[in-house]
Scaffold this motif. Sequence first.
Motif, PDB file in Angstrom:
ATOM      1  N   SER A  24     -12.183 -46.405  13.768  1.00 26.73           N
ATOM      2  CA  SER A  24     -12.501 -44.897  14.346  1.00 26.73           C
ATOM      3  C   SER A  24     -13.553 -45.359  15.426  1.00 26.73           C
ATOM      4  O   SER A  24     -14.382 -46.264  15.209  1.00 26.73           O
ATOM      5  N   ASN A  25     -13.806 -44.465  16.541  1.00 27.49           N
ATOM      6  CA  ASN A  25     -14.640 -44.446  17.211  1.00 27.49           C
ATOM      7  C   ASN A  25     -15.652 -43.178  17.399  1.00 27.49           C
ATOM      8  O   ASN A  25     -16.352 -43.049  18.610  1.00 27.49           O
ATOM      9  N   SER A  26     -15.252 -42.411  16.150  1.00 27.56           N
ATOM     10  CA  SER A  26     -16.029 -41.157  16.226  1.00 27.56           C
ATOM     11  C   SER A  26     -16.337 -41.115  14.783  1.00 27.56           C
ATOM     12  O   SER A  26     -15.465 -41.497  13.923  1.00 27.56           O
ATOM     13  N   TRP A  27     -17.334 -40.249  14.354  1.00 33.03           N
ATOM     14  CA  TRP A  27     -17.614 -40.104  13.054  1.00 33.03           C
ATOM     15  C   TRP A  27     -16.760 -39.014  12.484  1.00 33.03           C
ATOM     16  O   TRP A  27     -16.322 -39.053  11.175  1.00 33.03           O
ATOM     17  N   MET A  32     -12.248 -38.530   8.422  1.00 32.34           N
ATOM     18  CA  MET A  32     -10.910 -38.326   7.877  1.00 32.34           C
ATOM     19  C   MET A  32     -10.325 -39.369   7.233  1.00 32.34           C
ATOM     20  O   MET A  32      -9.216 -39.104   6.247  1.00 32.34           O
ATOM     21  N   GLY A  33     -10.652 -40.541   7.691  1.00 28.53           N
ATOM     22  CA  GLY A  33     -10.059 -41.929   7.186  1.00 28.53           C
ATOM     23  C   GLY A  33     -10.577 -42.125   5.689  1.00 28.53           C
ATOM     24  O   GLY A  33      -9.711 -42.362   4.781  1.00 28.53           O
ATOM     25  N   LEU A  34     -12.013 -41.730   5.364  1.00 28.15           N
ATOM     26  CA  LEU A  34     -12.363 -41.735   4.093  1.00 28.15           C
ATOM     27  C   LEU A  34     -11.672 -40.539   3.255  1.00 28.15           C
ATOM     28  O   LEU A  34     -11.428 -40.919   2.006  1.00 28.15           O
ATOM     29  N   GLU A  35     -11.348 -39.439   3.614  1.00 21.64           N
ATOM     30  CA  GLU A  35     -10.457 -38.374   2.787  1.00 21.64           C
ATOM     31  C   GLU A  35      -9.062 -38.939   2.457  1.00 21.64           C
ATOM     32  O   GLU A  35      -8.736 -38.832   1.554  1.00 21.64           O
TER      33      GLU A  35
END
Length: 342
Positions: A24-27, A32-35
């Motif tokens: 990802s290029n934004s926090w 969202m990926g962590l979720e």
Amino acid sequence: MFNNSNKILFVMIMMMGTMITVSSNSWLSAWMGLEINLLSFIPLMSDNNNLLATEASLKYFLVQALASAVLLFSIILMMMKNNMNFEINSFFTTSIMLSSLLLKSGAAPFHFWFPNIMEGLSWMNCLLLMTWQKIAPMMLISNTNIKMILFFSIILSVIIGSLGGFNQSSLRKLMSFSSINHLGWLLMALSINEVIWFIYFLVYSFLSFVLIFMFNNFKIFYFNQMFSLLFQSKVLKFCLFLNFLSLAGLPPFLGFLPKWIVIQQLSLNNQYFMLMILLMTTLITLFFYLRICYSAFMLNYFENNWNNMKIFLNYSIFNYHLILSFFSIFGLIFISFLYYMF
């Protein structure tokens, strides 16, 4: 609870969530990926036939949800500072973000949940929690630039990971404190260079897989099971305890290779205080591993004659154990030989 096809699907979704976070290029997309990673790992942990696994999955969800909420809060503060010109201290927002990521990875002083959750999981879920679930938060930690908090977490992780392994009768708790200790080394490697972190993570994942592969096949969860079962096979006994020493980082085994690289880089960068802390805690870890393995390596060790428990070795699995243990025990020698050859 789930059949094998559903478990494979959840594993693929979990890996996809990690890949989204890493690329990802934004926090916000990283969050969202962590979720996605969290919500796909929870069904793998829970088991209707094991109340401890269900309790561990609930604890894991609560801890990770708390860390995700704190991370999202810090992301919102950062976006307000950048887009709305709010007067917010950047050190404060980055510290909150780093603390939430350390909580997600299980680093000290946010390690309180890790051994308790490991105790209720199966060995394969323990392997995922010790290895794959650390990739996404550690990649996000590399994007933060607060060295003071990171070094404080490294020192606490190696100290707690080394001292927590004393007087443990449960192998899962021992592996969890070993993982906390290695997490301190991984964070140190990450602060130096991502390539060094990748080498360390690959070696650590391989050594953890070798040990957990043995524990899972023989359904060993406590030390008394290990001594009663594995003493039926002398070769298997020596392979297991040598793999323990390799995981502890004793030369000339493969586990010493990534620590060797980190020690060399720290000495080149004149970070002698961190080097001293890491080496001293590693010696403590080696002490209790050697205390476990000492009686097994004694040639004149007398075993119990009343132990009539026999195990029936599956020779294909036994051969896999020997091959994996061979690379774990002699890997450093072959790597050094290839280095000098080429």
